[in-house]
Design a protein around this motif. Structure first.
Motif, PDB file in Angstrom:
ATOM      1  N   ILE A  91       0.709  -1.310   0.042  1.00  0.00           N
ATOM      2  CA  ILE A  91      -0.023  -0.184  -0.153  1.00  0.00           C
ATOM      3  C   ILE A  91       0.882   1.139   0.017  1.00  0.00           C
ATOM      4  CG2 ILE A  91      -1.991   1.370   1.283  1.00  0.00           C
ATOM      5  CD1 ILE A  91      -2.681  -1.273   2.454  1.00  0.00           C
ATOM      6  N   ASP A  92       1.755   1.228   0.973  1.00  0.00           N
ATOM      7  CA  ASP A  92       2.647   2.413   1.015  1.00  0.00           C
ATOM      8  C   ASP A  92       3.816   2.483  -0.146  1.00  0.00           C
ATOM      9  OD1 ASP A  92       1.866   3.659   3.493  1.00  0.00           O
ATOM     10  OD2 ASP A  92       2.849   1.952   4.446  1.00  0.00           O
ATOM     11  N   LEU A  93       4.004   1.412  -0.594  1.00  0.00           N
ATOM     12  CA  LEU A  93       4.914   1.410  -1.923  1.00  0.00           C
ATOM     13  C   LEU A  93       4.163   2.003  -3.105  1.00  0.00           C
ATOM     14  CD1 LEU A  93       6.633  -2.072  -1.765  1.00  0.00           C
ATOM     15  CD2 LEU A  93       7.749   0.038  -1.513  1.00  0.00           C
ATOM     16  N   ALA A  94       2.751   1.980  -3.290  1.00  0.00           N
ATOM     17  CA  ALA A  94       2.186   2.662  -4.415  1.00  0.00           C
ATOM     18  C   ALA A  94       1.983   4.095  -3.982  1.00  0.00           C
ATOM     19  CB  ALA A  94       0.832   1.686  -4.674  1.00  0.00           C
ATOM     20  N   LEU A  95       1.452   4.189  -2.895  1.00  0.00           N
ATOM     21  CA  LEU A  95       1.343   5.650  -2.413  1.00  0.00           C
ATOM     22  C   LEU A  95       2.648   6.464  -2.496  1.00  0.00           C
ATOM     23  CD1 LEU A  95      -0.871   4.853   1.047  1.00  0.00           C
ATOM     24  CD2 LEU A  95      -1.613   6.004  -1.346  1.00  0.00           C
ATOM     25  N   ASP A  96       3.739   5.827  -2.003  1.00  0.00           N
ATOM     26  CA  ASP A  96       4.955   6.875  -2.239  1.00  0.00           C
ATOM     27  C   ASP A  96       5.266   7.029  -3.818  1.00  0.00           C
ATOM     28  OD1 ASP A  96       7.423   7.757  -0.581  1.00  0.00           O
ATOM     29  OD2 ASP A  96       8.212   6.394  -2.261  1.00  0.00           O
ATOM     30  N   ALA A  97       5.035   6.086  -4.620  1.00  0.00           N
ATOM     31  CA  ALA A  97       5.265   6.268  -5.964  1.00  0.00           C
ATOM     32  C   ALA A  97       4.593   7.278  -6.635  1.00  0.00           C
ATOM     33  CB  ALA A  97       4.930   5.279  -6.897  1.00  0.00           C
ATOM     34  N   ALA A  98       3.092   7.294  -6.293  1.00  0.00           N
ATOM     35  CA  ALA A  98       2.318   8.287  -6.743  1.00  0.00           C
ATOM     36  C   ALA A  98       2.838   9.832  -6.276  1.00  0.00           C
ATOM     37  CB  ALA A  98       0.807   8.035  -6.479  1.00  0.00           C
ATOM     38  N   GLY A  99       3.175   9.872  -4.693  1.00  0.00           N
ATOM     39  CA  GLY A  99       3.520  11.091  -4.103  1.00  0.00           C
ATOM     40  C   GLY A  99       4.850  11.676  -4.481  1.00  0.00           C
ATOM     41  N   ARG A 100       5.808  10.610  -4.636  1.00  0.00           N
ATOM     42  CA  ARG A 100       7.306  10.957  -4.869  1.00  0.00           C
ATOM     43  C   ARG A 100       7.466  11.487  -6.226  1.00  0.00           C
ATOM     44  NH1 ARG A 100      11.398  10.473  -1.410  1.00  0.00           N
ATOM     45  NH2 ARG A 100       9.847   9.127  -0.045  1.00  0.00           N
ATOM     46  N   PHE A 101       6.672  10.581  -7.407  1.00  0.00           N
ATOM     47  CA  PHE A 101       7.383  10.908  -8.522  1.00  0.00           C
ATOM     48  C   PHE A 101       6.119  11.469  -9.507  1.00  0.00           C
ATOM     49  CE2 PHE A 101       9.682   7.266  -6.838  1.00  0.00           C
ATOM     50  CZ  PHE A 101      11.102   7.894  -7.179  1.00  0.00           C
ATOM     51  N   GLY A 102       5.200  11.789  -8.786  1.00  0.00           N
ATOM     52  CA  GLY A 102       3.799  12.319  -9.549  1.00  0.00           C
ATOM     53  C   GLY A 102       4.189  13.659 -10.119  1.00  0.00           C
ATOM     54  N   ARG A 103       4.627  14.322  -9.556  1.00  0.00           N
ATOM     55  CA  ARG A 103       4.935  15.794 -10.138  1.00  0.00           C
ATOM     56  C   ARG A 103       5.652  16.027 -11.603  1.00  0.00           C
ATOM     57  NH1 ARG A 103       6.119  20.546  -7.109  1.00  0.00           N
ATOM     58  NH2 ARG A 103       6.920  19.394  -5.428  1.00  0.00           N
ATOM     59  N   GLU A 104       6.773  14.895 -11.515  1.00  0.00           N
ATOM     60  CA  GLU A 104       7.305  14.810 -12.928  1.00  0.00           C
ATOM     61  C   GLU A 104       6.832  14.202 -13.751  1.00  0.00           C
ATOM     62  OE1 GLU A 104      10.716  11.521 -13.010  1.00  0.00           O
ATOM     63  OE2 GLU A 104      10.807  12.268 -10.714  1.00  0.00           O
ATOM     64  N   ARG A 105       5.834  13.142 -13.685  1.00  0.00           N
ATOM     65  CA  ARG A 105       5.233  12.194 -14.455  1.00  0.00           C
ATOM     66  C   ARG A 105       3.682  12.619 -14.780  1.00  0.00           C
ATOM     67  NH1 ARG A 105       9.035  10.735 -17.306  1.00  0.00           N
ATOM     68  NH2 ARG A 105       7.227   9.497 -18.264  1.00  0.00           N
ATOM     69  N   ASP A 115      -4.472   3.856  -8.077  1.00  0.00           N
ATOM     70  CA  ASP A 115      -5.258   2.451  -8.298  1.00  0.00           C
ATOM     71  C   ASP A 115      -4.575   1.434  -7.751  1.00  0.00           C
ATOM     72  OD1 ASP A 115      -7.200   4.111  -9.694  1.00  0.00           O
ATOM     73  OD2 ASP A 115      -6.618   3.332 -11.776  1.00  0.00           O
ATOM     74  N   VAL A 116      -3.270   1.313  -8.108  1.00  0.00           N
ATOM     75  CA  VAL A 116      -2.661   0.270  -7.537  1.00  0.00           C
ATOM     76  C   VAL A 116      -2.543   0.243  -5.959  1.00  0.00           C
ATOM     77  CG1 VAL A 116      -0.248  -0.756  -7.273  1.00  0.00           C
ATOM     78  CG2 VAL A 116      -0.928   0.137  -9.301  1.00  0.00           C
ATOM     79  N   ALA A 117      -2.451   1.278  -5.345  1.00  0.00           N
ATOM     80  CA  ALA A 117      -2.429   1.562  -3.760  1.00  0.00           C
ATOM     81  C   ALA A 117      -3.933   1.022  -3.278  1.00  0.00           C
ATOM     82  CB  ALA A 117      -2.339   3.022  -3.599  1.00  0.00           C
ATOM     83  N   ALA A 118      -4.905   1.320  -4.006  1.00  0.00           N
ATOM     84  CA  ALA A 118      -6.212   0.931  -3.640  1.00  0.00           C
ATOM     85  C   ALA A 118      -6.301  -0.689  -3.812  1.00  0.00           C
ATOM     86  CB  ALA A 118      -7.368   1.623  -4.416  1.00  0.00           C
ATOM     87  N   ASP A 119      -5.866  -1.171  -4.798  1.00  0.00           N
ATOM     88  CA  ASP A 119      -5.876  -2.606  -4.897  1.00  0.00           C
ATOM     89  C   ASP A 119      -5.203  -3.396  -3.815  1.00  0.00           C
ATOM     90  OD1 ASP A 119      -7.449  -2.593  -7.354  1.00  0.00           O
ATOM     91  OD2 ASP A 119      -5.499  -2.887  -8.780  1.00  0.00           O
ATOM     92  N   GLU A 120      -4.035  -2.851  -3.548  1.00  0.00           N
ATOM     93  CA  GLU A 120      -3.234  -3.317  -2.152  1.00  0.00           C
ATOM     94  C   GLU A 120      -3.873  -3.295  -1.139  1.00  0.00           C
ATOM     95  OE1 GLU A 120      -1.100  -4.938  -3.820  1.00  0.00           O
ATOM     96  OE2 GLU A 120       0.537  -4.039  -4.799  1.00  0.00           O
ATOM     97  N   ALA A 121      -4.684  -2.366  -0.832  1.00  0.00           N
ATOM     98  CA  ALA A 121      -5.372  -2.027   0.352  1.00  0.00           C
ATOM     99  C   ALA A 121      -6.612  -3.172   0.311  1.00  0.00           C
ATOM    100  CB  ALA A 121      -6.062  -0.632   0.345  1.00  0.00           C
ATOM    101  N   MET A 122      -7.224  -3.492  -0.744  1.00  0.00           N
ATOM    102  CA  MET A 122      -8.218  -4.352  -0.852  1.00  0.00           C
ATOM    103  C   MET A 122      -7.635  -5.936  -0.602  1.00  0.00           C
ATOM    104  SD  MET A 122      -9.410  -6.782  -3.156  1.00  0.00           S
ATOM    105  CE  MET A 122      -8.866  -6.212  -4.915  1.00  0.00           C
ATOM    106  N   HIS A 123      -6.364  -5.955  -1.172  1.00  0.00           N
ATOM    107  CA  HIS A 123      -5.825  -7.317  -0.852  1.00  0.00           C
ATOM    108  C   HIS A 123      -5.580  -7.731   0.630  1.00  0.00           C
ATOM    109  CE1 HIS A 123      -3.947  -7.132  -5.044  1.00  0.00           C
ATOM    110  NE2 HIS A 123      -5.348  -7.415  -5.377  1.00  0.00           N
ATOM    111  N   PHE A 124      -4.935  -6.704   0.950  1.00  0.00           N
ATOM    112  CA  PHE A 124      -4.527  -6.590   2.417  1.00  0.00           C
ATOM    113  C   PHE A 124      -5.797  -7.057   3.333  1.00  0.00           C
ATOM    114  CE2 PHE A 124      -4.726  -4.715   6.772  1.00  0.00           C
ATOM    115  CZ  PHE A 124      -3.686  -5.344   7.468  1.00  0.00           C
ATOM    116  N   SER A 125      -6.998  -6.161   3.072  1.00  0.00           N
ATOM    117  CA  SER A 125      -8.032  -6.580   3.655  1.00  0.00           C
ATOM    118  C   SER A 125      -8.785  -7.958   3.749  1.00  0.00           C
ATOM    119  CB  SER A 125      -9.181  -5.288   3.355  1.00  0.00           C
ATOM    120  OG  SER A 125      -8.479  -4.152   3.646  1.00  0.00           O
ATOM    121  N   LEU A 126      -8.637  -8.385   2.396  1.00  0.00           N
ATOM    122  CA  LEU A 126      -9.023  -9.714   2.094  1.00  0.00           C
ATOM    123  C   LEU A 126      -8.293 -10.822   3.033  1.00  0.00           C
ATOM    124  CD1 LEU A 126      -9.506  -9.721  -1.628  1.00  0.00           C
ATOM    125  CD2 LEU A 126     -11.489  -9.958   0.159  1.00  0.00           C
ATOM    126  N   LEU A 127      -7.161 -10.793   3.030  1.00  0.00           N
ATOM    127  CA  LEU A 127      -6.083 -11.461   3.729  1.00  0.00           C
ATOM    128  C   LEU A 127      -6.138 -11.522   5.303  1.00  0.00           C
ATOM    129  CD1 LEU A 127      -3.100 -11.028   1.378  1.00  0.00           C
ATOM    130  CD2 LEU A 127      -4.278 -13.003   1.665  1.00  0.00           C
TER     131      LEU A 127
END
Length: 264
Positions: A91-105, A115-127
């Protein structure tokens, strides 16, 4: 009306320690961004490390107790706990990618990684819910924080982040998850197997997202994708990329043998 920045919302989610709350925060950031309730602004920096709960106890990778192969219920719980921790950190890896590199990309990059972060959050919740039904819970067993080491190591360069996180760490999940599914099915744990089947389907898309952006960066820099990938992995990944590979899943994710090696 003035809306908060997407960077501030991402940072707040990353600094949420309680697992269920972090999962909810990640999905909330994605919804608010999609609904236009967050501005494309990067007025805060990403934290050096996300907040973590008191449990699970985090150990060095070489101090982790050995897990069984998933045949016994105890072994299946240990395996599900390890997978839940991977998804929690993801979850945090995907969030960090969006927040750290989003300005340049740009905004689409932010959308994709939220979207990836939300998926990872759903995966964690299921497990996490599955652990509860088996009489355990996330945090009941120790875990290690090696995944976040990859984030620290690649915080300076998006190409390095993509080469290591989606194209090595997440891609490894494509290789091992089918065998894990088979073990759960052999043990009669069809419910856990179905959860892992859903996760595998989503992770193919996540690896494809990372590979697509990596190839775009290579094109912009005039770099050979296999050469740059190999250089960055050798420099920033503390481990070996070794078979067996799930070739069909990797090809579906755009991460072919040719891309990794340059050999046709």
């Amino acid at each position: 009306m003035t809306y908060p920045s997407v960077a501030a919302a991402i940072r707040a989610a990353m600094l949420t320690a309680q697992p269920a709350a972090k999962a909810m925060a990640a999905r909330s950031v994605r919804r608010d961004w999609a609904a236009g309730r967050l501005t494309f602004a990067f007025d805060v920096t990403m934290p050096e490390a996300p907040a973590r709960p008191a449990r699970p106890e985090l150990l060095p990778p070489n101090a982790m107790p050995k897990r069984g192969r998933g045949g016994s219920e105890r072994g299946r719980i240990a395996l599900l706990h390890a997978l839940a921790h991977i998804e929690f950190v993801a979850i945090d890896l995907a969030l960090d990618a969006a927040g750290r590199f989003g300005r340049e990309r740009g905004a689409q990059f932010v959308t994709d990684w939220l979207d990836v972060a939300a998926d990872e959050a759903m995966h964690f919740s299921l497990l996490a819910r599955r652990l509860l039904t088996l009489g355990s819970n996330y945090g009941a067993l120790p875990a290690h924080d090696g995944l976040w080491d990859a984030a620290r190591e690649t915080a300076h360069d998006l190409a390095a982040r993509l080469a290591v996180v989606p194209m090595v760490l997440e891609a490894r999940g494509l290789d091992v998850t089918p065998v894990t599914i088979e073990r759960f099915m052999a043990a009669g744990d069809l419910r856990s197997a179905r959860i892992l089947e859903r996760i595998l389907t989503d992770e193919i898309r996540h690896v494809r997202c990372g590979t697509t952006y990596f190839l775009a960066l290579c094109d912009e820099r005039g770099e050979s994708p296999p050469a740059l990938w190999g250089t960055l992995v050798a420099r920033h990944f503390r481990g070996a990329v070794k078979p067996p590979f799930n070739d069909s899943a990797r090809r579906a994710a755009g991460l072919s043998y040719e891309l990794m090696t340059g050999v046709v």
